[in-house]
Design a protein around this motif. Structure first.
Motif, mmCIF file in Angstrom:
data_model
loop_
_atom_site.group_PDB
_atom_site.id
_atom_site.type_symbol
_atom_site.label_atom_id
_atom_site.label_comp_id
_atom_site.label_asym_id
_atom_site.label_seq_id
_atom_site.Cartn_x
_atom_site.Cartn_y
_atom_site.Cartn_z
ATOM 1 N N SER A 47 0.811 -1.223 0.000
ATOM 2 C CA SER A 47 0.000 0.000 0.000
ATOM 3 C C SER A 47 0.843 1.271 0.000
ATOM 4 C CB SER A 47 -0.941 0.006 1.210
ATOM 5 O OG SER A 47 -1.861 -1.041 1.117
ATOM 6 N N MET A 48 1.786 1.381 0.935
ATOM 7 C CA MET A 48 2.527 2.630 1.072
ATOM 8 C C MET A 48 3.514 2.855 -0.067
ATOM 9 S SD MET A 48 3.189 2.721 5.184
ATOM 10 C CE MET A 48 4.102 4.255 5.069
ATOM 11 N N ILE A 49 4.317 1.822 -0.380
ATOM 12 C CA ILE A 49 5.335 1.986 -1.423
ATOM 13 C C ILE A 49 4.714 2.288 -2.789
ATOM 14 C CG2 ILE A 49 7.123 0.762 -2.739
ATOM 15 C CD1 ILE A 49 8.065 -0.468 -0.124
ATOM 16 N N PRO A 50 3.660 1.568 -3.236
ATOM 17 C CA PRO A 50 3.043 1.948 -4.528
ATOM 18 C C PRO A 50 2.532 3.388 -4.554
ATOM 19 C CG PRO A 50 2.317 -0.236 -3.889
ATOM 20 C CD PRO A 50 3.077 0.315 -2.724
ATOM 21 N N ASN A 51 1.952 3.855 -3.444
ATOM 22 C CA ASN A 51 1.479 5.247 -3.400
ATOM 23 C C ASN A 51 2.632 6.228 -3.555
ATOM 24 O OD1 ASN A 51 -1.242 4.687 -3.067
ATOM 25 N ND2 ASN A 51 -1.065 4.538 -0.854
ATOM 26 N N VAL A 52 3.717 5.972 -2.832
ATOM 27 C CA VAL A 52 4.880 6.864 -2.911
ATOM 28 C C VAL A 52 5.472 6.854 -4.317
ATOM 29 C CG1 VAL A 52 7.237 7.225 -2.067
ATOM 30 C CG2 VAL A 52 5.411 6.653 -0.455
ATOM 31 N N VAL A 53 5.579 5.671 -4.922
ATOM 32 C CA VAL A 53 6.135 5.571 -6.273
ATOM 33 C C VAL A 53 5.282 6.341 -7.276
ATOM 34 C CG1 VAL A 53 6.560 3.968 -8.178
ATOM 35 C CG2 VAL A 53 7.343 3.383 -5.882
ATOM 36 N N VAL A 54 3.964 6.190 -7.181
ATOM 37 C CA VAL A 54 3.071 6.897 -8.109
ATOM 38 C C VAL A 54 3.198 8.404 -7.939
ATOM 39 C CG1 VAL A 54 0.645 7.365 -8.626
ATOM 40 C CG2 VAL A 54 1.412 5.018 -8.375
ATOM 41 N N ILE A 55 3.221 8.880 -6.709
ATOM 42 C CA ILE A 55 3.317 10.326 -6.467
ATOM 43 C C ILE A 55 4.654 10.871 -6.952
ATOM 44 C CG2 ILE A 55 3.441 12.079 -4.655
ATOM 45 C CD1 ILE A 55 1.402 10.341 -3.084
ATOM 46 N N VAL A 56 5.750 10.183 -6.620
ATOM 47 C CA VAL A 56 7.090 10.665 -6.996
ATOM 48 C C VAL A 56 7.255 10.662 -8.516
ATOM 49 C CG1 VAL A 56 9.556 10.099 -6.904
ATOM 50 C CG2 VAL A 56 8.177 10.019 -4.825
ATOM 51 N N THR A 57 6.859 9.596 -9.182
ATOM 52 C CA THR A 57 7.023 9.542 -10.643
ATOM 53 C C THR A 57 6.139 10.565 -11.351
ATOM 54 O OG1 THR A 57 5.420 7.711 -10.710
ATOM 55 C CG2 THR A 57 7.763 7.133 -10.715
ATOM 56 N N THR A 58 4.968 10.826 -10.804
ATOM 57 C CA THR A 58 4.099 11.848 -11.407
ATOM 58 C C THR A 58 4.712 13.234 -11.273
ATOM 59 O OG1 THR A 58 2.149 10.519 -10.871
ATOM 60 C CG2 THR A 58 1.774 12.821 -11.412
ATOM 61 N N VAL A 59 5.271 13.525 -10.102
ATOM 62 C CA VAL A 59 5.938 14.816 -9.900
ATOM 63 C C VAL A 59 7.139 14.946 -10.834
ATOM 64 C CG1 VAL A 59 7.253 16.192 -8.241
ATOM 65 C CG2 VAL A 59 5.118 15.100 -7.530
ATOM 66 N N MET A 60 7.914 13.867 -10.970
ATOM 67 C CA MET A 60 9.061 13.898 -11.884
ATOM 68 C C MET A 60 8.618 14.136 -13.322
ATOM 69 S SD MET A 60 11.298 10.743 -10.297
ATOM 70 C CE MET A 60 12.436 10.722 -11.671
ATOM 71 N N LEU A 61 7.513 13.515 -13.726
ATOM 72 C CA LEU A 61 6.986 13.724 -15.077
ATOM 73 C C LEU A 61 6.570 15.173 -15.292
ATOM 74 C CD1 LEU A 61 5.987 12.513 -17.811
ATOM 75 C CD2 LEU A 61 3.781 12.204 -16.687
ATOM 76 N N LEU A 62 5.928 15.757 -14.290
ATOM 77 C CA LEU A 62 5.512 17.158 -14.402
ATOM 78 C C LEU A 62 6.717 18.092 -14.497
ATOM 79 C CD1 LEU A 62 2.541 17.269 -11.866
ATOM 80 C CD2 LEU A 62 2.423 17.440 -14.343
ATOM 81 N N LEU A 63 7.752 17.808 -13.711
ATOM 82 C CA LEU A 63 8.956 18.639 -13.770
ATOM 83 C C LEU A 63 9.630 18.530 -15.132
ATOM 84 C CD1 LEU A 63 10.455 17.951 -10.217
ATOM 85 C CD2 LEU A 63 9.272 20.015 -11.000
ATOM 86 N N GLU A 64 9.684 17.326 -15.672
ATOM 87 C CA GLU A 64 10.282 17.132 -16.997
ATOM 88 C C GLU A 64 9.453 17.819 -18.073
ATOM 89 O OE1 GLU A 64 13.166 16.010 -19.572
ATOM 90 O OE2 GLU A 64 13.175 15.764 -17.380
ATOM 91 N N ALA A 65 8.126 17.736 -17.967
ATOM 92 C CA ALA A 65 7.253 18.407 -18.939
ATOM 93 C C ALA A 65 7.426 19.918 -18.865
ATOM 94 C CB ALA A 65 5.799 18.024 -18.659
ATOM 95 N N ARG A 66 7.635 20.417 -17.666
ATOM 96 C CA ARG A 66 7.843 21.865 -17.506
ATOM 97 C C ARG A 66 9.138 22.299 -18.186
ATOM 98 N NH1 ARG A 66 8.273 24.949 -11.666
ATOM 99 N NH2 ARG A 66 8.347 27.069 -12.475
#
Length: 198
Positions: A47-66
């Motif tokens: 539960s915890m690790i998948p949530n953290v992975v999804v949040i971190v990778t989404t933030v990284m994607l947004l930063l790269e898109a920016r």
């Protein structure tokens, strides 16, 4: 990963099953002493690790898109980014309440079970379904080709149903039926009625 938890349940205590009236399903009882340390481990890894992975990778994607958008030299596929963001957001919204319950449940004592163990658990369990049912709507909102595909299939279905309706109506045209009504109570035969289609 989806098979890990059921297999652990199977090997630890396969007969420790009870009926949960909160969600009206059969669940594991967790009465074995092994669950005292095994449940937190499962909670962290499932539960915890998948949530953290999804949040971190989404933030990284947004930063790269920016970064790409600031450079302006490359074509940025906002459609794909929106799909990822919406999918990640819905996933977190659907899973985090249940994760909170798993973490807090051993520390919340209610006798008899009350708001947290009954009502909050029901809401958290229902939220898990959002992740499954939302995919169709996310793709419909963000993917033009998927929206066009669904619309074309709906049009075909509409034409098919319209054909069935019109063929039934035309099949009755020009026909009249003579019906005789009999009163069962008295045995008298009523007048013949002619039925003409509208």
């Amino acid at each position: 990963m989806a098979l890990v938890t059921p297999l652990i349940y199977l090997f630890v205590a396969r007969d420790d099953i009870l009926f949960d009236y909160r969600t009206y399903v059969c669940i594991y009882g967790f009465s074995s002493e092994i669950w005292e340390w095994l449940k937190p481990v499962i909670c962290v890894f499932m539960s915890m690790i998948p949530n953290v992975v999804v949040i971190v990778t989404t933030v990284m994607l947004l930063l790269e898109a920016r970064k790409v958008a600031r450079r302006g030299q490359e074509c940025l596929r906002w459609q794909g980014i929106m799909i990822v963001i919406l999918t990640a957001a819905v996933y977190c919204i659907s899973v985090i309440p249940y994760t909170v319950y798993l973490i807090a449940a051993p520390h919340v004592t209610e006798t008899p079970p009350g708001t947290f163990h009954v009502h909050y658990f029901r809401v958290a369990a229902c939220c898990l379904l959002l992740n499954t049912i939302s995919n169709f709507y996310i793709y419909s909102l963000t993917v033009l080709s998927f929206r066009s595909f669904v619309w074309s299939k709906l049009q075909l279905l509409n034409q098919f149903l319209f054909k069935i309706g019109t063929s039934t109506d035309h099949g009755d045209e020009g026909r009249t039926e003579s019906t005789t009504i009999t009163n069962r109570a008295t045995g008298k035969v009523g007048e013949g009625l002619e039925k003409t289609p509208a």
